[in-house]
Design a protein around this motif. Structure first.
Motif, short mmCIF file in Angstrom:
data_model
loop_
_atom_site.label_atom_id
_atom_site.label_comp_id
_atom_site.label_asym_id
_atom_site.label_seq_id
_atom_site.Cartn_x
_atom_site.Cartn_y
_atom_site.Cartn_z
N THR A 17 0.85 -1.12 0.07
CA THR A 17 0.09 0.00 -0.04
C THR A 17 0.79 1.37 0.01
O THR A 17 1.81 1.38 0.98
N LEU A 18 0.69 1.95 -0.78
CA LEU A 18 1.18 3.51 -0.92
C LEU A 18 0.36 4.29 -0.19
O LEU A 18 -0.91 4.60 -0.23
N SER A 19 1.06 5.18 0.89
CA SER A 19 0.47 6.11 1.73
C SER A 19 1.17 7.45 1.49
O SER A 19 2.44 7.46 1.64
N LEU A 20 0.65 8.61 1.12
CA LEU A 20 1.33 9.74 1.28
C LEU A 20 0.31 10.72 2.23
O LEU A 20 -0.75 10.71 2.20
N THR A 21 0.98 11.74 2.55
CA THR A 21 0.08 12.75 3.41
C THR A 21 0.55 14.27 2.78
O THR A 21 1.77 14.42 2.24
N CYS A 22 -0.43 15.02 2.75
CA CYS A 22 -0.19 16.34 2.19
C CYS A 22 -0.32 17.52 3.27
O CYS A 22 -1.49 17.38 4.03
N SER A 23 0.56 18.18 3.76
CA SER A 23 0.45 19.16 4.70
C SER A 23 0.21 20.46 4.28
O SER A 23 1.01 21.05 3.10
N VAL A 24 -0.74 21.13 4.78
CA VAL A 24 -1.16 22.49 4.19
C VAL A 24 -0.75 23.67 5.21
O VAL A 24 -1.13 23.56 6.51
N SER A 25 -0.12 24.62 4.71
CA SER A 25 -0.11 25.79 5.50
C SER A 25 -0.12 27.13 4.57
O SER A 25 -0.42 27.32 3.58
N GLY A 26 -0.46 28.19 5.52
CA GLY A 26 -0.87 29.62 4.92
C GLY A 26 -2.50 29.63 4.87
O GLY A 26 -3.00 30.44 4.19
N TRP A 49 -5.77 12.72 -12.46
CA TRP A 49 -6.53 13.02 -11.23
C TRP A 49 -6.62 11.98 -10.81
O TRP A 49 -7.60 10.83 -11.15
N ILE A 50 -6.25 11.79 -9.21
CA ILE A 50 -6.70 10.57 -8.79
C ILE A 50 -7.97 10.71 -7.87
O ILE A 50 -8.75 9.63 -7.90
N GLY A 51 -8.27 11.85 -6.92
CA GLY A 51 -9.29 12.02 -6.42
C GLY A 51 -9.34 13.29 -5.44
O GLY A 51 -8.42 13.90 -5.55
N ARG A 52 -10.39 13.43 -4.84
CA ARG A 52 -10.43 14.58 -3.98
C ARG A 52 -11.29 14.19 -2.63
O ARG A 52 -12.08 13.48 -2.44
N VAL A 53 -10.89 15.07 -1.63
CA VAL A 53 -11.57 14.88 -0.52
C VAL A 53 -11.90 16.50 0.00
O VAL A 53 -11.44 17.19 -0.09
N TYR A 54 -13.22 16.35 0.56
CA TYR A 54 -13.69 17.76 1.37
C TYR A 54 -13.61 17.78 2.75
O TYR A 54 -13.30 16.59 3.34
N THR A 55 -13.61 18.91 3.23
CA THR A 55 -13.22 19.07 4.71
C THR A 55 -14.32 18.23 5.54
O THR A 55 -13.98 17.70 6.74
N THR A 70 -8.27 5.27 -1.05
CA THR A 70 -8.84 5.80 -0.06
C THR A 70 -8.02 7.21 0.07
O THR A 70 -6.96 7.28 0.35
N MET A 71 -9.29 8.16 0.53
CA MET A 71 -8.64 9.56 0.86
C MET A 71 -9.14 9.97 2.32
O MET A 71 -10.34 9.50 2.22
N ARG A 83 -3.92 6.51 0.15
CA ARG A 83 -3.91 5.28 0.62
C ARG A 83 -4.29 4.85 -0.99
O ARG A 83 -5.41 4.82 -1.28
N LEU A 84 -3.30 4.05 -1.49
CA LEU A 84 -3.39 3.46 -2.76
C LEU A 84 -3.05 2.03 -2.57
O LEU A 84 -1.70 1.70 -2.32
N THR A 85 -3.77 1.14 -2.49
CA THR A 85 -3.67 -0.53 -2.15
C THR A 85 -3.06 -1.31 -3.51
O THR A 85 -3.27 -0.87 -4.51
N SER A 86 -2.46 -2.49 -3.42
CA SER A 86 -2.10 -3.45 -4.34
C SER A 86 -1.40 -2.83 -5.41
O SER A 86 -1.75 -2.86 -6.86
N VAL A 87 -0.37 -2.11 -5.15
CA VAL A 87 0.33 -1.23 -6.11
C VAL A 87 1.35 -2.07 -7.11
O VAL A 87 1.64 -3.12 -6.86
#
Lengths: 117, 110
Positions: A17-26, A49-55, A70-71, A83-87
């Motif tokens: 599984t690929l797992s990444l995090t995006c940190s937002v500042s400002g 485009w992979i996908g999007r998540v809302y607040t 999964t986002m 999260r991207l499974t079975s890469v």
């Protein structure tokens, strides 16, 4: 000025599984004006485009990846995740996070994720 | 969903004008005025240059303009400059509540 920064492992083994995090500042990720997106670019290819998540936590995914993606969003940390499974090798790409409305106005610098044993 | 169709490459000389097309369908480009364009230099983050078909973000040169007719959107670059050399991508919202990008166009300034 809003800034986004991707983080996570640069190497993932096939089938894992690929797992990444995006940190937002400002700016606050809790804003109801924006969606938070993941976009990738395989070497020598175009943007996808992979996908999007809302607040609120609601999501929309690219149908071609829907079963593996999964986002999520963590408003307390001002971060959102992918999260991207079975890469497979086909998932090797530069992964970007981006803020969006009807367009993507702020992007992270991107992080290269290689799928290899 | 299929990628939007862009020419793989375009060429121009300094000072010239050129157009990059982006063709979709009646379920994406033709259905919504949510077409945007991005300039992408290698190793950098893509940069928004046109949004909602024809609007320029603050700080983007008025040498960049956009339009749309039917299922095809266009990016027009006038007064071509050396640093315009980059990849350009279009993007559109789709009826599936998703986004789709074009395959990208490499602009070479001769």
């Amino acid at each position: 000025q809003v800034q986004l920064q991707e983080s996570g492992p640069g190497l993932v083994k096939p089938s894992q599984t690929l797992s990444l995090t995006c940190s937002v500042s400002g700016g606050s990720i809790s804003s109801t004006s924006y969606f938070w997106n993941w976009i990738r670019q395989p070497a020598g290819k175009g943007l996808e485009w992979i996908g999007r998540v809302y607040t609120s936590g609601s999501t929309n995914y690219n149908p071609s990846l829907n079963s593996r993606v999964t986002m999520s969003i963590d408003t307390s940390q001002n971060q959102f995740s992918l999260r991207l499974t079975s890469v497979t090798a086909a998932d090797t790409a530069v992964y970007y996070c981006a803020r969006g409305t009807s367009y993507f106005d702020f992007w992270g610098q991107g992080t290269l994720v290689t799928v290899s044993s | 969903q299929s990628a939007l169709t862009q020419p793989a490459s375009v060429f121009g000389s300094p000072g010239q004008s050129l157009t990059i097309s982006c063709t979709g369908t009646s379920t994406d480009v033709g259905a919504y005025n949510f077409v945007s364009w991005y300039q992408h230099h290698p190793g950098k983050a893509p940069k928004l240059i046109i949004y909602d078909v024809s609007n320029r973000p603050s700080g983007i040169s008025n040498r960049f303009s956009g339009s749309k007719t039917g299922n095809t959107a266009s990016l027009i670059i006038s007064g071509l400059q050396a640093d315009d050399e980059a990849h350009y991508y279009c993007s559109s919202y789709t009826f599936s509540t998703t986004w789709v990008f074009g395959g990208g166009t490499k602009l070479t300034v001769l």
